[in-house]
Scaffold this active site. Structure first.
Site, PDB file in Angstrom:
ATOM      1  N   ASN A 137      -4.233  -5.456  -0.421  1.00  0.00           N
ATOM      2  CA  ASN A 137      -4.916  -4.779   0.667  1.00  0.00           C
ATOM      3  C   ASN A 137      -6.418  -5.048   0.623  1.00  0.00           C
ATOM      4  OD1 ASN A 137      -5.770  -3.123   2.705  1.00  0.00           O
ATOM      5  ND2 ASN A 137      -4.676  -1.313   2.046  1.00  0.00           N
ATOM      6  N   ASP A 138      -7.119  -4.377  -0.295  1.00  0.00           N
ATOM      7  CA  ASP A 138      -8.575  -4.511  -0.333  1.00  0.00           C
ATOM      8  C   ASP A 138      -9.038  -5.964  -0.447  1.00  0.00           C
ATOM      9  OD1 ASP A 138      -8.808  -1.772  -0.199  1.00  0.00           O
ATOM     10  OD2 ASP A 138      -8.781  -1.527  -2.377  1.00  0.00           O
TER      11      ASP A 138
END
Lengths: 499, 97
Positions: free
Chosen positions: A426-427
């Site tokens: 994600n990040d």
């Protein structure tokens, strides 16, 4: 009794050879081709070190011959008992170690490594304590025979500092690793636990430990030694509890480094080349890995140590975000898009490990290759909970290592890629890191997945956010299709649709 | 050996470590941690010395048992660390063409 055990040059040479073997073991890891030979050299080095120590220190009557140390005054019977005890101790350790190594799941590797670190720390504490209680056996003490009263055994001042540093670093490694293990293993929340005034408490404790180590030079009373030990256990615990799950790769690397410095400190105490060389190698290794991890998150080492990152962040746009329009796709859509593609880059993250989706993912890759699609894997340095975690999981699923690329080697390829397939990351894909100065992850190097023609993003639901607690800009892009499901189930369905 | 010779070995070994570790491919960073774990258990040398010491009275008996316990812990690490590294490294395969 003399204050230092006379050492034969052959013994020193043997420890040196062991040290060189350890250097070559790490050198072998420069390529998967040479790595297995390197690992075997490491084992040989360890065998040399252990056998040398046994030969020189276990008195075996006539057998030890020229190497018979000063302490060889026990009879044959007692010596055999000692030897037997040591062999039993090694056998117990070997059995536990081998069974664990065989049974452990590759996804659980971070917590296994943390557990192993704690054992190195504990062993260092025990050895330092043993050396403190019986300094003559380690050749680090002098016996003063006063005219009246009993003999006085004084530990050499330099050895006192080395021993105290060894016990302190060992204890910090132990308690820190135990906390890291509990967090990684899920026995303890990954959220940072913030004590009020923790910086003051920590700095005070560190100052206290250093002060006591200095005082230990002038006073070798047991209370000084044991207070250093206890305070170090406490500080190790306090240092790790405020550090959140996202920073675990740094913590694991840092504790790796500490375990090395603990071994080095004990090597100084014992004047042992193999231990000093190993300690320096392991210490540098952990330090470099910590540095690589920090750089990959664009965070300073100090801010990681200070802790608090990766909790319930109120960061940026997280709250109102779900109102924005986004596209949802099905497994069939994903299969269709990828079948048509010339090149697909798969971006795995920790979520893939949690879902145990690596085998299904490799199957999907195989199917795509049958359709003439070029498949590559892109790994961000901090994907997963420890350095290189994703690479091991992909290797476990039989993904050839020459299809797996590091961030800087593949990032320019996204622009010429038809489909970027993000699974459990994600990040590390968030374009806000490049554009949004207010984002907590601004400046962190990220994979340029948004440059691909289509981004397929597997996520359990739209609600959750990554470790950094920030919303991902990527979800709302025109070229992004969200695949909302359990990662493993979704990949299995895509595989079915690819037939 | 005097303190300065030992310190020299240590400092030079740090430099060796620096260059050797930077040459490790990032794909093998997890095996790197596992194997450094195994080799840092060379601390078993100290544990063996303590465990093998005999008849020195006072703290000697306690010291011996602490040493034996440390031998157990270090052995777990040595055997477990090398075995798990070997298991991981055996999984890294090249593309079959």
């Amino acid at each position: 009794m003399e204050h230092a055990v006379a050492v034969s040059p052959w013994v020193s040479l043997a420890y040196l050879v062991a040290g060189v073997c350890f250097i070559l073991a790490l050198r072998g890891l420069s390529s998967p081709v040479t790595s297995q030979r390197g690992n075997r050299l490491g084992m040989i080095g360890m065998a040399i070190a252990v056998v040398t120590t046994l030969v020189t220190h276990v008195p075996l009557g006539g057998l030890s011959g020229a190497h018979a140390p000063a302490i060889a005054f026990g009879g044959d019977f007692i010596d055999l008992v000692t030897f037997g005890q040591i062999l039993i101790a090694i056998a117990i350790g070997a059995a536990i170690g081998l069974v664990t190594a065989r049974r452990i799941a590759m996804t659980a590797m971070p917590q296994l490594v943390a557990a192993f670190h704690s054992l190195v720390g504990l062993a260092a504490v025990l050895v330092a304590a043993a050396a403190f209680l019986n300094p003559l056996a380690f050749g680090i003490a002098q016996v003063i025979r006063p005219i009246y009263g009993p003999d006085l055994v004084t530990i050499l001042p330099v050895s006192r500092i080395e021993m105290a540093l060894g016990v302190a670093i060992g204890a910090i490694t132990f308690s820190g690793s135990v906390i890291a293990f509990l967090k990684l293993n899920g026995n303890m929340s990954g959220k940072p636990i913030m004590l009020p005034g923790r910086h003051v408490i920590n700095l005070g404790l560190i100052a206290g430990i250093l002060g006591l180590i200095a005082y230990f030079v002038t006073d070798q009373s047991p209370w000084v030694f044991w207070t250093i030990t206890v305070l170090s256990f406490v500080i190790g615990f306090l240092l790790i509890i405020p550090i959140g799950g996202a920073d675990m790769p740094v913590v694991v690397s840092m504790l790796n480094s500490y375990s090395g410095w603990a071994a080095a400190a004990m090597g100084f105490t014992l004047h042992n080349t193999a231990m000093i060389v190993t300690g320096a190698l392991v210490g540098s290794s952990g330090a470099i890995l910590s540095y690589i991890m920090c750089r990959a998150m664009n965070r300073s080492f100090i801010s990681v140590i200070a802790g608090g990152f990766g909790g319930d962040s109120s960061g940026g746009a997280a709250a109102a975000a779900t109102d924005r329009p986004w596209k949802r796709g099905s497994a069939e859509d994903a299969a269709f898009l990828m079948q048509q593609a010339e090149q697909v880059i798969i971006v795995p993250g920790y979520g893939m490990a949690v879902a145990q989706a690596q085998h299904a993912l490799r199957e999907m890759g195989d199917k795509l290759k049958e359709h003439g699609v070029r498949v590559k894997y892109a790994i961000h340095p901090v994907a997963g909970r420890m350095p290189g975690h994703m690479n091991v999981l992909l290797a476990e699923a039989n993904v050839p290592y020459d299809e797996v690329f590091e961030l800087e080697d593949i990032n320019s390829e996204f622009a010429q890629t038809d489909v970027a397939f993000v699974i459990g990351a994600n990040d590390v894909t968030n374009p806000a890191a490049k554009t949004d100065k207010s984002s907590p992850i601004y400046g962190m190097p990220v994979l340029d997945v948004e440059k691909a023609k289509t981004v397929l993003f597997i996520k359990r639901s739209m609600g959750g956010v990554g470790y950094a607690g920030v919303d991902n800009e990527l979800f709302y892009r025109d070229n992004t299709m969200m695949l909302l499901a359990d990662a493993k189930k979704m990949v299995e369905e895509i595989v079915k649709s690819l037939d | 050996m005097d303190f300065i010779s030992i310190l020299s070995i240590f400092v030079l070994a740090c430099f060796v470590g620096y260059y050797v570790v930077w040459s490790v491919t990032p794909a093998l960073h997890t095996p790197l941690m596992a194997v450094t774990n195994a080799i840092s258990s060379v601390i078993i040398v100290g544990a063996l010395i303590a465990a093998a010491a005999t008849g020195l009275g006072n703290g000697g008996a306690v010291s011996k048992w602490l040493g034996l316990l440390a031998v157990v812990f270090a052995s777990i690490n040595i055997f477990g660390g090398f075995a798990v590294t070997a298991r991981m490294l055996a999984m890294y395969k090249k593309k079959v063409r």
